[in-house]
Design an enzyme around this catalytic site. Structure first.
Site, short mmCIF file in Angstrom:
data_model
loop_
_atom_site.label_atom_id
_atom_site.label_comp_id
_atom_site.label_asym_id
_atom_site.label_seq_id
_atom_site.Cartn_x
_atom_site.Cartn_y
_atom_site.Cartn_z
N GLY A 32 0.83 -1.20 0.00
CA GLY A 32 0.00 0.00 0.00
C GLY A 32 0.87 1.25 0.00
O GLY A 32 2.10 1.17 -0.04
N GLY B 232 2.36 4.83 1.51
CA GLY B 232 2.63 5.51 2.76
C GLY B 232 3.97 5.16 3.35
O GLY B 232 4.76 4.41 2.78
N ASN B 233 4.19 5.72 4.55
CA ASN B 233 5.47 5.63 5.21
C ASN B 233 5.82 4.21 5.63
O ASN B 233 6.97 3.79 5.53
CB ASN B 233 5.46 6.50 6.46
N GLU C 287 -0.06 -1.86 -7.00
CA GLU C 287 -0.81 -0.76 -7.61
C GLU C 287 0.08 0.44 -7.88
O GLU C 287 0.05 1.05 -8.93
CB GLU C 287 -1.87 -0.26 -6.61
N GLY D 248 -7.42 -0.97 -3.59
CA GLY D 248 -7.15 -2.31 -4.09
C GLY D 248 -6.87 -3.32 -2.99
O GLY D 248 -6.52 -4.46 -3.27
N LYS E 165 -3.99 9.05 17.48
CA LYS E 165 -4.36 10.25 18.24
C LYS E 165 -3.70 10.26 19.61
O LYS E 165 -4.38 10.41 20.65
CB LYS E 165 -5.89 10.35 18.39
#
Lengths: 512, 512
Positions: free
Chosen positions: A272, A274-275, A297, A391, A411
């Site tokens: 996926g 991101g970091n 992807e 995906g 959070k």
């Protein structure tokens, strides 16, 4: 613009050159518009903004509201989703978004959103399940003399939009190097049932189609020239949480190789955005593996570095999503990368048939998992959409190994990402094999629900929430033993979503 | 038995003939045992019962508890699941069961159960994800001179059990006609990634493999002869609810043909097990369609009648599940049906690649759906397992059209099968296109969550629950508008599962 003659070699299409405003005026209220764009790459840069201005003027004049359906590959950028959502110009959005203004509008009930598996979108349009596609707005890097199109930094659903739309608007973006030509592989062998054939793709690097997109030039109503960058996000070094998650995954993959359950070169990687994904790639880049491949992807900086180092031999994706440094590296060495990257339509990058055949190692982020291994990828507190499933379902269901990852809390500790019951389920217990947080990794293969629960709590939950989760599980078992439920998947029904309710009301999942 | 010489033509295997008790004694505590059997067809008839007696004696003698893992194709029969569960002999059961004693044990926490997509099972065993398979107990109709095996009324995971087990016990069942020979198609072209190739199946009737199962004769430790019927359930004529559901589906399919979204001969049908499925088939048999095909898990009386009438040209399945009348019809006309029925391993009957390629119309039962279109196929009130997901996920996710059906209420109206939030999710909003009850049909394609909710309540909910569902939805919207949630998928979190809790406590979902 000076480059027109070299970039737009088809005389008939040259004749359709016009301004973004003129092109946008060809889009009408009620149209379904298929836009290019996937993860902030390859989206049209100027026509959507011109359309947004047009809509704003029309609405200010007090006429009938002007709203369209916006269909894309996946997420785009503020100039597209943001601009159109801001003026209230989107009636229905599909199949994925990650724009703050869109998200706010959707959660305020001002805009409809259909969250669809990315592999389903193109075929649903071919089948006629989503209604008529009226207009395509597609970014290209160039137009050949015979009208074939050189794609840019993503392909997404462009083939389908160009095929299915009545009217086509092309944005020729001079920012993209012409040397992209030849990097793409557009498969034109799809068909409607009962006429479908096997997708002849056996390895991530296989080329099964053509380097160009086709369009019927008579459908093209406008060609617009641009020179604008993709949405680029600076690459931030992985934080400690991502780093720990990556370490757990890399340790696990090593263990699987030792057990003979993975070959030494692993299997094609999907990751996926991101970091954390980048951190996993960095870890693999420093690890013992060679001859790695990717079938994914989106190609991010992490994979680019693995291609550069030689650890990764070949990567297949439907889009690039690079940092400014990544873009420079990519553009400076395009001949190198063109031999190692294949960009495909998302109907192929995400095709269940191909993913199952290749045996992908799927690594996807999530919002929360529950103790039984159900994963929520899309909703905050069960009701607010964040982005969408993207995906992740295409890959997780059909993967060789399906891994989901998140920090154990969010959070500042007020949200536990391991909860008694997922407040929205996007991936069921039947599709989740491994859950990872910075706390540890839970390998759920071969475990029944209550066995999974104890392992997830022990390995993945944050210590601040571990006792409360164990307490929930034990009380759920007690409720079942007292005759009000079963011990297969025990729950305290009135409390199953109480943590989410508490966060909504008090801003903290922890009992106060 | 008199038939041994004709049924067991391999001399080495003839020499391993023994009693069921002798064979059962070869199974040890802690073994994982792969048994044949799918929907009460083709399961071993005598060894499991002998094993159950053995376990009972051993446990009565106060020795260490004797428990095994039981892996099958899908559901079996009282002589297998029932007998072993009754004596507490099952440690872990997978991938599907529908036995009352098993269910009771699982929900009492006395037995573990892993509920797996049926297409995943064989490959998980090949991958080594479920541990070692020690023993296979497989029913066959005969053994050829070279040791190849003639399958019976189901194939399920038999190929995998025979391949993977260290020790093999064969039950040669004389009840099955030898004329079954040639009806099966066992594909031996599977491989582990990265060596997988396309499955070369283009039409439901294609034969891509061999008519026989292979086994290494040196692994066979016992051959047992039986002469016993499959579990057969008399066919009950569809009730009014099933009849109405069938009418809605048939009307819908007709509409799709008219709209050009389905060809006149439809697309291959998949249908779950039970009365409603049979009612749909009866409706199609009386309808205007010809040249129909089926690509499904289980072939029931309804499809047999369609083959007989000529409305259906070809049916592919992994198991037969026929009534006594159906079995008589089938056996009396085996030459006719052998040309029109292909039985395959479940890794092929349920293969995502093939289902997606063929473009299946998937029709599956469910326990409940929520207003947003999430489907619960497995759990009662969120905690008690009923049966399992079976192949419904394999078909629904990859289908051309994915239809889920149930009566709108259960238990005489005390349970609404349309609820505010599904108490367990097996099929997410991303995988459910059509929901049908006797009240009506909701076509969810192209609708956002709140649009789906209003349609499902209006079309599918029972009138006794409709107002309460609308009230829930409107109050959920009000909660979101007051700032405690989003309007994408609004919920009143403290009430989302209150209907289920009320049923657990008061025996009725209706507010009292």
């Amino acid at each position: 613009m000076k480059h027109s003659l070299s970039r737009i070699q088809h005389p008939g299409l040259q004749a359709k050159l016009m301004s973004a405003d003129e092109a946008a005026a060809l889009i009408r209220h009620g149209d379904n518009v298929g836009m290019s764009g996937f993860t902030g790459a390859g989206y049209p840069k100027v026509v959507p903004a011109a359309l947004a201005r047009h809509i704003e003027r029309q609405n200010a004049a007090g006429g009938d509201p002007f709203r369209i359906g916006v269909w894309t590959g996946a997420s785009t950028a503020p100039e597209l989703d943001g601009a159109l959502a801001k003026v209230g110009g989107i009636e229905m959005r599909l199949p994925y978004q990650s724009d703050p203004t869109c998200r706010q509008r959707i959660n305020a009930g001002e805009m409809e959103y259909i969250d669809i598996h990315l592999s389903h979108v193109a075929q649903f349009v071919w089948f006629g399940f989503l209604g008529k596609l009226n207009v395509a707005v597609v970014e290209v890097a160039g137009i050949l003399p015979d009208g074939r199109l050189v794609p840019t930094s993503s392909i997404g659903n462009n083939k389908t939009w160009l095929d299915q739309a009545d009217r086509v608007i092309l944005e020729v973006n001079h920012w993209h190097p012409t040397a992209l030509e030849g990097m793409h592989d557009v498969y034109y062998g799809t068909a409607l049932p009962p006429h479908r054939k096997p997708i002849p793709l056996l390895h991530p690097g296989d080329r099964i189609g053509e380097a160009y997109l086709h369009v019927d030039p008579s459908k093209v109503v406008a060609v617009v020239e641009t020179n604008a960058s993709d949405r680029v996000t600076p690459f931030s070094p992985p934080d400690a949480v991502s780093q720990r998650i990556a370490e757990h995954i890399i340790h696990f993959l090593g263990h699987e190789v030792k057990q003979g359950r993975l070959p030494p070169e692993l299997l094609p990687l999907q990751s996926g955005v991101g970091n954390t994904a980048n951190a996993v790639m960095a870890g693999l880049n420093n690890g013992p593996y060679t001859g790695l491949t990717a079938y994914t992807e989106v190609l991010q900086d992490g994979m680019l570095e693995m291609l550069k180092s030689g650890k990764m031999a070949m990567a297949s994706a439907t889009a690039l999503s690079l940092s400014p440094d990544g873009i420079k590296e990519f553009m400076d060495n395009l001949d190198f990368y063109r031999q190692r990257i294949v960009l495909r339509p998302q109907e192929i990058s995400n095709h269940p048939e191909v993913i199952r055949r290749l045996g992908i190692i799927a690594m996807n982020g999530m919002i929360e998992a529950d103790i039984y291994g159900h994963v929520n990828s899309t909703h905050l507190m069960g009701t607010r959409i964040m982005n969408g499933i993207g995906g992740s379902g295409d890959f997780a269901r059909n993967a060789y190994l399906s891994i989901f990852m998140t920090g154990s809390v969010a959070k500042g500790g007020k949200i536990s990402c391991i909860v008694p019951m997922a407040s929205h389920v996007d991936h069921t217990e039947h599709d989740v094999q491994v859950i990872v947080t910075e706390q540890g990794l839970a390998d759920l293969r071969g475990l029944a629900p209550r066995q999974r629960a104890r392992l997830i709590i022990e390995r993945c939950a944050h210590p601040d929430y571990r006792d409360a989760l164990t307490d929930y599980l034990e009380r759920a078992e007690a409720v079942a033993r007292s005759g009000f439920g079963g011990l297969h998947t025990p729950h305290v029904l009135p409390e199953a979503l109480a943590w989410h309710e508490r966060y909504e009301r008090a801003g903290d999942m922890r009992a106060g």
